[in-house]
Design a protein around this motif. Structure first.
Motif, PDB file in Angstrom:
ATOM      1  N   LEU A  46       0.836  -1.202   0.000  1.00 17.77           N
ATOM      2  CA  LEU A  46       0.000   0.000   0.000  1.00 17.77           C
ATOM      3  C   LEU A  46       0.870   1.251   0.000  1.00 17.77           C
ATOM      4  CD1 LEU A  46      -2.680   1.525   0.202  1.00 17.77           C
ATOM      5  CD2 LEU A  46      -2.761   0.983   2.639  1.00 17.77           C
ATOM      6  N   CYS A  63       1.484   6.537  -7.270  1.00 19.66           N
ATOM      7  CA  CYS A  63       0.206   7.076  -7.753  1.00 19.66           C
ATOM      8  C   CYS A  63       0.393   8.303  -8.638  1.00 19.66           C
ATOM      9  CB  CYS A  63      -0.681   7.476  -6.578  1.00 19.66           C
ATOM     10  SG  CYS A  63      -1.696   6.143  -5.940  1.00 19.66           S
ATOM     11  N   LYS A  64      -0.376   8.340  -9.726  1.00 23.26           N
ATOM     12  CA  LYS A  64      -0.509   9.576 -10.493  1.00 23.26           C
ATOM     13  C   LYS A  64      -1.437  10.537  -9.735  1.00 23.26           C
ATOM     14  CE  LYS A  64      -0.476   7.321 -15.009  1.00 23.26           C
ATOM     15  NZ  LYS A  64      -1.314   7.045 -16.175  1.00 23.26           N
ATOM     16  N   LEU A  65      -1.527  11.763 -10.262  1.00 26.36           N
ATOM     17  CA  LEU A  65      -2.520  12.704  -9.737  1.00 26.36           C
ATOM     18  C   LEU A  65      -3.913  12.086  -9.844  1.00 26.36           C
ATOM     19  CD1 LEU A  65      -1.774  16.280 -11.061  1.00 26.36           C
ATOM     20  CD2 LEU A  65      -1.069  15.184  -8.937  1.00 26.36           C
ATOM     21  N   LEU A 118      -1.251  11.860  -0.180  1.00 27.23           N
ATOM     22  CA  LEU A 118      -2.703  11.823  -0.389  1.00 27.23           C
ATOM     23  C   LEU A 118      -3.223  13.181  -0.822  1.00 27.23           C
ATOM     24  CD1 LEU A 118      -3.862   9.611   2.618  1.00 27.23           C
ATOM     25  CD2 LEU A 118      -3.351   8.911   0.275  1.00 27.23           C
ATOM     26  N   PHE A 119      -2.713  14.255  -0.202  1.00 28.97           N
ATOM     27  CA  PHE A 119      -3.197  15.567  -0.672  1.00 28.97           C
ATOM     28  C   PHE A 119      -2.343  16.113  -1.797  1.00 28.97           C
ATOM     29  CE2 PHE A 119      -0.257  18.496   1.423  1.00 28.97           C
ATOM     30  CZ  PHE A 119       0.170  17.798   2.535  1.00 28.97           C
ATOM     31  N   GLU A 120      -1.028  15.859  -1.734  1.00 33.09           N
ATOM     32  CA  GLU A 120      -0.197  16.405  -2.814  1.00 33.09           C
ATOM     33  C   GLU A 120      -0.663  15.885  -4.171  1.00 33.09           C
ATOM     34  OE1 GLU A 120       3.981  16.115  -2.211  1.00 33.09           O
ATOM     35  OE2 GLU A 120       3.910  17.248  -0.345  1.00 33.09           O
ATOM     36  N   ARG A 121      -1.103  14.605  -4.194  1.00 35.62           N
ATOM     37  CA  ARG A 121      -1.535  14.025  -5.477  1.00 35.62           C
ATOM     38  C   ARG A 121      -3.043  13.837  -5.551  1.00 35.62           C
ATOM     39  NH1 ARG A 121       3.198   9.660  -6.079  1.00 35.62           N
ATOM     40  NH2 ARG A 121       4.919  11.093  -5.703  1.00 35.62           N
ATOM     41  N   ARG A 122      -3.750  14.342  -4.561  1.00 36.71           N
ATOM     42  CA  ARG A 122      -5.229  14.267  -4.551  1.00 36.71           C
ATOM     43  C   ARG A 122      -5.704  12.845  -4.783  1.00 36.71           C
ATOM     44  NH1 ARG A 122      -2.046  17.986  -7.010  1.00 36.71           N
ATOM     45  NH2 ARG A 122      -3.355  18.775  -8.684  1.00 36.71           N
ATOM     46  N   ILE A 123      -5.200  11.956  -3.922  1.00 46.05           N
ATOM     47  CA  ILE A 123      -5.530  10.541  -4.015  1.00 46.05           C
ATOM     48  C   ILE A 123      -6.790  10.267  -3.198  1.00 46.05           C
ATOM     49  CG2 ILE A 123      -4.709   8.225  -3.379  1.00 46.05           C
ATOM     50  CD1 ILE A 123      -1.802   9.424  -3.740  1.00 46.05           C
ATOM     51  N   THR A 124      -7.637   9.389  -3.697  1.00 45.15           N
ATOM     52  CA  THR A 124      -8.779   8.910  -2.915  1.00 45.15           C
ATOM     53  C   THR A 124      -8.517   7.458  -2.530  1.00 45.15           C
ATOM     54  OG1 THR A 124     -10.255  10.272  -4.223  1.00 45.15           O
ATOM     55  CG2 THR A 124     -11.281   8.563  -2.880  1.00 45.15           C
ATOM     56  N   ILE A 125      -8.782   7.139  -1.268  1.00 47.46           N
ATOM     57  CA  ILE A 125      -8.736   5.749  -0.829  1.00 47.46           C
ATOM     58  C   ILE A 125     -10.144   5.356  -0.402  1.00 47.46           C
ATOM     59  CG2 ILE A 125      -7.724   4.081   0.767  1.00 47.46           C
ATOM     60  CD1 ILE A 125      -5.362   5.806   1.125  1.00 47.46           C
TER      61      ILE A 125
END
Lengths: 371, 371
Positions: free
Chosen positions: B257, B264-266, B295-302
């Motif tokens: 994980l 992760c990409k944006l 998570l915020f730098e790349r605006r990731i959703t989990i």
């Protein structure tokens, strides 16, 4: 000729920038305020500086990938500032106007005015925002309804971040029965202050954490139902007592994020706005989050965001409709700690990130000139 | 009278259950197959048992909070099984029918038939699923189009989990330009097998990880563009070479994980299905995830999910329309490792969770009887 003092980014800081080494006061420049050519732009005078944590991520070697465009080595630091227009050749911008936005940390600047309300989205690559494109925009003189320093808090980056994320991400999830509970870390910080107050407006129960008793008192003053000093009461204790939670608004990362996940109800929603506990610390030395199995056991969603993603023209319009009015009416409160003197801006930036626990208030502002 | 062997949960396991101590073979019961009263229900004979990781979370002291209802101490283990109807007093259920669903690990059971297609949602509390309400439902005899053991893989819990999550969570996010890349951990596992194949159907590039060279070969065989053995190639190396990724389908948690977040990409999207690396390990000893600032730098959703959340009647209908047909046509593949003998079921459960690296195939099935 007038001295045009500026603060230059002389060297990339590895962790905490040192005033005088990385951020250097430069008195070598002068400017002829009356005669400097404007080339169709306008000349501004620096009034207030808003030092903010995100600025650190711009003070890096451009070879390092990050979310915001890097600052330029040898050039003045760039940040959100309040300025006053001294002269203008630009239609719609007049001497005497106040403007707020990204500009250089220097006393006087000839501004290359870019068209556009706030964000020049076309200047952004998919990978980074050119934060310099957050250009200056006119702001009204509040004429005593609130001090100018509110432009750095409720109506500055923290206000935009808090308002846009609460309205876009949390508010749409409130259309269900029963009172919801939100936990806000760094509740006395610029963003936390906004989240606490918007959450109370919407009828949520608010739990807030902060790093000093003064900050805890401030969280309560602006409406938090329960606020605690994480130095003297653990996240776990507080959240076991006052949780479980439907929402966590994460400004700090680390242990707070882990304990918030522990306290999540089913289908809880976590908004990740910032990770202030990680700034200036190598990733390896940060707190590792071990309870991610709860993400599926409790069907938790985590959503990271950056402010520019949320700032549609509609959101900006809504923000400027709501926030200045609420501020003038006292429905939204904030306090700023004013620090006098341009020469103190580098130290203020360091304190805004790492040294804030002495302050009981939400936002540091450097006063460069009164008018 | 016939011996009615069963496997009883004799003691809560703290970590890995020990056959003979926690899971005990009990030969003391007998049953009169011809005459046992059915009371309006029906009598079934156990054919296949599907031992699965989620079962561990049901083997716990009921005082401990978890997502699924606990099993009953002293009663037979409950799991997904294929059974054959021997006698019936229930309309619509006939001797000779095959049925699949939750039932006791015992050779013969008088079933208290509950109405409802699959899920008795009204029996669930907001906090836990009563997994026993995943009642037996009739399944057709595939008559050689595929072996019955596929009911434990593609058409069992792994198939339901993979299909419903891919279709509900990932497929709706594919309506954009350009090829997307998904990383699937435990790619040779029951769920991973389904995700790899559905992702290839939708035109994604698929990266898969597994714990042995045989499993890696299996991932490639079913379509993965790149598969690697995480024992010999690090997640970081593989994802740096084959990433970055738009999606991560997480079956394992831990380092996978963390490294997936790194890759992760944006605007990437992470689905958390399971955390097999954490099973049987105290939370404190698990790998801590330190890069949550991304998570915020790349605006990731989990997004964490549990299968029952996604199983609307529409989804169930879609599943039974697509998957048996695709399986019969060979468009969806799987392999099961068949283990003979009811007495081996406890050990098979242990191996399904912790001992799987010797197997080159996706699913363990215990064969109790051929027909």
């Amino acid at each position: 000729m007038t001295s045009n003092t500026r603060i230059v980014l002389a060297k990339w800081p590895e962790t905490v920038p040192v005033p005088g080494e990385h951020l250097v006061l430069d008195n070598s420049r002068t400017i002829d305020i009356e005669n400097v050519p404007l080339n169709g732009g306008f000349l501004t005078k620096l009034l207030l500086i808003s030092p903010e944590p995100y600025m650190l991520s711009r003070m890096r070697d451009p070879a390092l990938r990050s979310f915001a465009s890097p600052m330029v080595l040898g050039a003045p630091v760039v940040g959100m500032c309040l300025v006053k227009v001294l002269r203008s050749e630009k239609e719609g911008v007049n001497a005497g106007d106040y403007m707020y936005g990204m500009t250089h940390w220097e006393l006087y600047t000839v501004q290359p005015y870019m068209e556009g309300r706030c964000m020049q989205r076309e200047l952004w690559t998919p990978e980074t925002f050119d934060l310099d494109s957050l250009v200056l925009q006119p702001v009204p003189d509040p004429k005593g309804a609130f001090p100018f320093s509110r432009y750095s808090s409720l109506m500055g980056i923290p206000g935009l971040a808090g308002y846009s994320s609460f309205m876009s991400l949390i508010a749409p999830r409130l259309n269900t029965d029963g009172q919801k509970t939100v936990f806000v870390s760094s509740g006395a910080g610029g963003v936390g202050t906004v989240i606490i107050q918007l959450a109370k407006k919407k009828g949520l129960k608010v739990i807030a954490s902060a790093g000093s008793d003064q900050k805890v008192a401030y969280c309560k003053k602006i409406g938090a139902d329960y606020a605690f000093n994480y130095e003297t009461e653990s996240y776990r204790e507080a959240l076991e007592k006052e949780g479980p939670i439907d929402f966590y608004y994460d400004n700090v990362g680390g242990i707070a994020l882990e304990e918030a996940i522990n306290a999540c109800k089913l289908n809880a929603y976590i908004v990740v706005c910032g990770h202030i506990t990680g700034y200036g610390k190598p990733v390896e030395e940060r707190h590792g989050i071990k309870n991610t199995h709860l993400l599926f056991e409790r069907r938790i969603t985590i959503q990271g965001f950056l402010v520019p993603d949320l700032l549609s023209p509609t959101m900006m319009q809504q923000f400027f409709q709501d926030v200045p009015g609420w501020t003038a009416q006292g429905l939204l409160q904030s306090e700023e700690k004013l620090i006098d003197g341009f020469e103190n801006a580098p130290q203020a930036l360091v304190e805004a990130v790492w040294g804030g626990s002495d302050y009981s208030v939400s936002k540091l502002v450097v006063v460069v000139a009164k008018d």
